[in-house]
Design an enzyme around this catalytic site. Structure first.
Site, PDB file in Angstrom:
ATOM      1  N   THR A   1      -8.653  -5.927   4.241  1.00 46.80           N
ATOM      2  CA  THR A   1      -8.580  -4.983   3.124  1.00 46.80           C
ATOM      3  C   THR A   1      -9.551  -5.500   2.074  1.00 46.80           C
ATOM      4  OG1 THR A   1      -6.216  -4.689   3.567  1.00 46.80           O
ATOM      5  CG2 THR A   1      -7.038  -3.868   1.458  1.00 46.80           C
TER       6      THR A   1
ATOM      7  N   TYR B   1       1.225   5.659  -0.547  1.00 51.88           N
ATOM      8  CA  TYR B   1       0.786   6.858   0.192  1.00 51.88           C
ATOM      9  C   TYR B   1       0.933   8.016  -0.782  1.00 51.88           C
ATOM     10  CZ  TYR B   1       0.700   9.481   4.712  1.00 51.88           C
ATOM     11  OH  TYR B   1       0.377  10.270   5.805  1.00 51.88           O
TER      12      TYR B   1
ATOM     13  N   GLN C   1      -3.598   2.367  15.070  1.00 52.60           N
ATOM     14  CA  GLN C   1      -2.533   2.846  14.179  1.00 52.60           C
ATOM     15  C   GLN C   1      -1.691   3.938  14.842  1.00 52.60           C
ATOM     16  OE1 GLN C   1      -4.115   4.616  10.585  1.00 52.60           O
ATOM     17  NE2 GLN C   1      -2.093   5.095   9.740  1.00 52.60           N
TER      18      GLN C   1
ATOM     19  N   TYR D   1       2.333   2.908  15.209  1.00 55.10           N
ATOM     20  CA  TYR D   1       2.972   3.066  13.894  1.00 55.10           C
ATOM     21  C   TYR D   1       4.416   3.540  13.913  1.00 55.10           C
ATOM     22  CZ  TYR D   1       2.900   8.167  13.195  1.00 55.10           C
ATOM     23  OH  TYR D   1       3.147   9.505  13.267  1.00 55.10           O
TER      24      TYR D   1
ATOM     25  N   GLU E   1     -10.358   3.781   3.858  1.00 56.72           N
ATOM     26  CA  GLU E   1      -9.458   4.494   2.958  1.00 56.72           C
ATOM     27  C   GLU E   1      -9.882   4.153   1.535  1.00 56.72           C
ATOM     28  OE1 GLU E   1      -5.323   3.915   4.088  1.00 56.72           O
ATOM     29  OE2 GLU E   1      -5.535   5.473   5.635  1.00 56.72           O
TER      30      GLU E   1
ATOM     31  N   ASP F   1       0.860  -1.186   0.000  1.00 55.44           N
ATOM     32  CA  ASP F   1       0.000   0.000   0.000  1.00 55.44           C
ATOM     33  C   ASP F   1       0.895   1.234   0.000  1.00 55.44           C
ATOM     34  OD1 ASP F   1      -2.360   1.436   0.012  1.00 55.44           O
ATOM     35  OD2 ASP F   1      -2.540   1.420   2.193  1.00 55.44           O
TER      36      ASP F   1
ATOM     37  N   ARG G   1      -7.794   3.846  13.437  1.00 51.69           N
ATOM     38  CA  ARG G   1      -6.896   4.985  13.661  1.00 51.69           C
ATOM     39  C   ARG G   1      -6.294   5.010  15.059  1.00 51.69           C
ATOM     40  NH1 ARG G   1      -5.769   5.920   8.577  1.00 51.69           N
ATOM     41  NH2 ARG G   1      -7.591   6.511   7.354  1.00 51.69           N
TER      42      ARG G   1
ATOM     43  N   LYS H   1      -4.180  -1.953  10.382  1.00 51.40           N
ATOM     44  CA  LYS H   1      -4.633  -2.109   9.012  1.00 51.40           C
ATOM     45  C   LYS H   1      -4.716  -3.561   8.544  1.00 51.40           C
ATOM     46  CE  LYS H   1      -3.080   2.390   7.415  1.00 51.40           C
ATOM     47  NZ  LYS H   1      -4.146   2.815   6.486  1.00 51.40           N
TER      48      LYS H   1
ATOM     49  N   ARG I   1       1.048  14.527  13.419  1.00 44.91           N
ATOM     50  CA  ARG I   1       2.236  15.231  13.917  1.00 44.91           C
ATOM     51  C   ARG I   1       2.002  16.736  13.805  1.00 44.91           C
ATOM     52  NH1 ARG I   1       3.769  11.270  10.460  1.00 44.91           N
ATOM     53  NH2 ARG I   1       3.857  12.813   8.804  1.00 44.91           N
TER      54      ARG I   1
ATOM     55  N   ASP J   1      -9.016   0.200   2.224  1.00 45.05           N
ATOM     56  CA  ASP J   1      -7.987  -0.146   3.212  1.00 45.05           C
ATOM     57  C   ASP J   1      -8.512   0.263   4.603  1.00 45.05           C
ATOM     58  OD1 ASP J   1      -5.632  -0.660   4.584  1.00 45.05           O
ATOM     59  OD2 ASP J   1      -4.696   1.228   3.978  1.00 45.05           O
TER      60      ASP J   1
ATOM     61  N   HIS K   1      -3.704  13.826   0.865  1.00 44.58           N
ATOM     62  CA  HIS K   1      -3.908  12.908   1.996  1.00 44.58           C
ATOM     63  C   HIS K   1      -2.685  12.903   2.915  1.00 44.58           C
ATOM     64  CE1 HIS K   1      -5.020   9.364   4.311  1.00 44.58           C
ATOM     65  NE2 HIS K   1      -3.870   8.808   3.994  1.00 44.58           N
TER      66      HIS K   1
ATOM     67  N   GLU L   1      -9.222   3.805  -2.145  1.00 44.50           N
ATOM     68  CA  GLU L   1      -8.005   3.620  -2.924  1.00 44.50           C
ATOM     69  C   GLU L   1      -8.305   2.865  -4.218  1.00 44.50           C
ATOM     70  OE1 GLU L   1      -4.686   2.118  -0.687  1.00 44.50           O
ATOM     71  OE2 GLU L   1      -5.327   3.079   1.179  1.00 44.50           O
TER      72      GLU L   1
ATOM     73  N   GLU M   1     -10.055  12.460   7.771  1.00 43.52           N
ATOM     74  CA  GLU M   1      -9.912  13.749   7.084  1.00 43.52           C
ATOM     75  C   GLU M   1     -11.246  14.471   6.963  1.00 43.52           C
ATOM     76  OE1 GLU M   1      -7.003  13.380   3.518  1.00 43.52           O
ATOM     77  OE2 GLU M   1      -7.674  11.363   4.002  1.00 43.52           O
TER      78      GLU M   1
ATOM     79  N   THR N   1      -4.676   6.292   0.163  1.00 40.24           N
ATOM     80  CA  THR N   1      -5.928   7.043   0.188  1.00 40.24           C
ATOM     81  C   THR N   1      -5.928   8.155  -0.855  1.00 40.24           C
ATOM     82  OG1 THR N   1      -5.961   6.668   2.540  1.00 40.24           O
ATOM     83  CG2 THR N   1      -7.504   8.302   1.698  1.00 40.24           C
TER      84      THR N   1
HETATM   85 MN    MN Z   1      -4.022   2.887   2.823  1.00 28.25          MN
END
Ligand code: MN
Length: 372
Positions: free
Chosen positions: A222, A93, A205, A209, A164, A91, A202, A218, A107, A198, A98, A166, A323, A309
């Site tokens: 899927t 990014y 994650q 992560y 997500e 997967d 959260r 995740k 962050r 996906d 996104h 995708e 989001e 995403t």
């Molecule tokens: Mn994804």
């Protein structure tokens, strides 16, 4: 938008699964029209391994058969199965919007885009064994989570279950270990595309992560569409991708137009909550394939590479609830008057896509309560 066009695996009653081609609301059974033994299989993999000229010959024959009035089995008489035996699953990014949105949320105190992002298509290896076909119920995952105001993590059902939106590409012809696949030969290896959800927890994650990336947040499931749409049917839907700045390193440069002009939408329990287009993705399919193999890693028939995403720049075009709701701060309202921040039990999510006149196979999934 309903429907979907492409190759898939189906069964009727208790019969063995076999390969068919979906047209409109029906399926052409490729085992009864004697196109080859590869279609008498429970996955598309034997057909995919034959390569590009066989794919194109088959599409021409299908076109003749459908035009000639071959029998089409009504979809409601059939059950769709996972179309591919998934090899490896990656997967990426690849959406600038996104990556920027999530950087801000995860962050908040630093530059949202990490320094590598504009130089390479960031990605991770996911769990191929938990890729499931559209319609498979999704069990709410349990795991560790720690809110920012808690001193230690707790264990339980995810409270921030997300989607997500995708696209994914499916590898037909593999490569040899030690031999990178140049971006220019992508059409010799990639068979077609699917829509991908996906599913992402959260809270799990966010806690797990760093420093190695997504793991249990995740890997629980899927979802992919039941129908793989061949690239050959999408030829005229590729448009120029966004300008990349800085210019990528030579192995990531590719001639031609490689952004797929596909309109996408997310429906949550009966209400469309997002609409976007895949053509805005920063990193393209040939670049993703070239990058994933530049170290000599080989690819296999059935490998699945998802875009990451797909989010647009406007509100209402984001491909995830984190989001759309600004991390749960601004709930979205559904048609029945209820609101959502993240997914609730019994919620049904449907991802749909259309490239010109061609509908991609939808991805549907309903959340069932955690098994605790
Ligand atoms: Mn994804």
């Amino acid at each position: 938008m309903t429907g979907g066009v492409g190759f898939g695996v189906f069964s009727v009653g208790g019969d063995a699964p076999r390969v068919g081609f979906r047209v409109g609301n029906g399926i052409l059974d490729l085992t009864t029209v004697r196109l080859g033994a590869v279609f008498d299989a429970a996955s598309l993999n034997p057909f995919l391994a034959l390569g590009r000229s066989a794919w194109e010959d088959t599409l021409s024959r299908i076109d003749q058969l459908v035009t000639g009035g071959a029998e089409i089995i009504p979809l409601e008489q059939t059950v769709a199965h996972l179309p591919i035996e998934v090899g490896d699953y990656v997967d990426f990014y690849s959406s600038l919007e996104h990556a920027t949105n999530l950087g801000r949320l995860f962050r908040p105190d630093v530059e949202p885009l990490l320094p590598n992002w504009r130089y390479l298509p960031v990605g991770y290896h996911g769990r191929s064994g938990t890729v499931v076909v559209s319609g498979t119920p999704i069990v709410r995952p349990c795991g560790q989570a720690k809110a920012s105001d808690e001193v230690a993590p707790t264990f339980g059902p995810s409270r921030r279950l997300d989607i997500e939106l995708e696209l994914g590409f499916v590898v037909g012809v593999g490569s040899s270990l030690g031999a990178p696949v140049p971006a220019a030969v992508v059409r010799d290896h990639v068979f077609g595309v699917v829509l991908v959800n996906d599913w992402s927890a959260r809270d799990i994650q966010a806690w797990e992560y760093q420093p190695l990336g997504p793991f249990l947040g995740k890997s629980f499931a899927t979802s992919v569409s039941a129908w793989v749409t061949p690239l050959a049917l999408l030829e005229d839907r590729f448009v120029r991708a966004p300008v990349q700045d800085p210019e990528p390193l030579p192995y990531l440069r590719v001639a031609g137009e490689w952004a797929l002009d596909a309109e996408l939408e997310v429906e949550l329990s009966g209400t469309v909550v997002s609409r976007t287009n895949a053509s805005g993705l920063y990193w393209t399919m040939p670049q993703q394939l070239a990058h994933a193999t530049v170290n000599g890693a080989s690819i296999r028939t059935g490998d699945l590479f998802a875009t990451g995403t797909i989010s647009g720049s406007k509100h209402g075009s984001e491909g995830s609830l984190i989001e759309l709701t600004s991390n749960g701060v601004h709930p979205i309202r559904l048609g029945d008057g209820s609101t959502r921040t993240f997914l609730e039990d019994d919620d049904e999510v449907v991802l749909r896509g259309r490239a010109g006149d061609l509908e991609l196979g939808e991805v549907r999934g309903t959340i069932v309560p955690a098994s605790v």
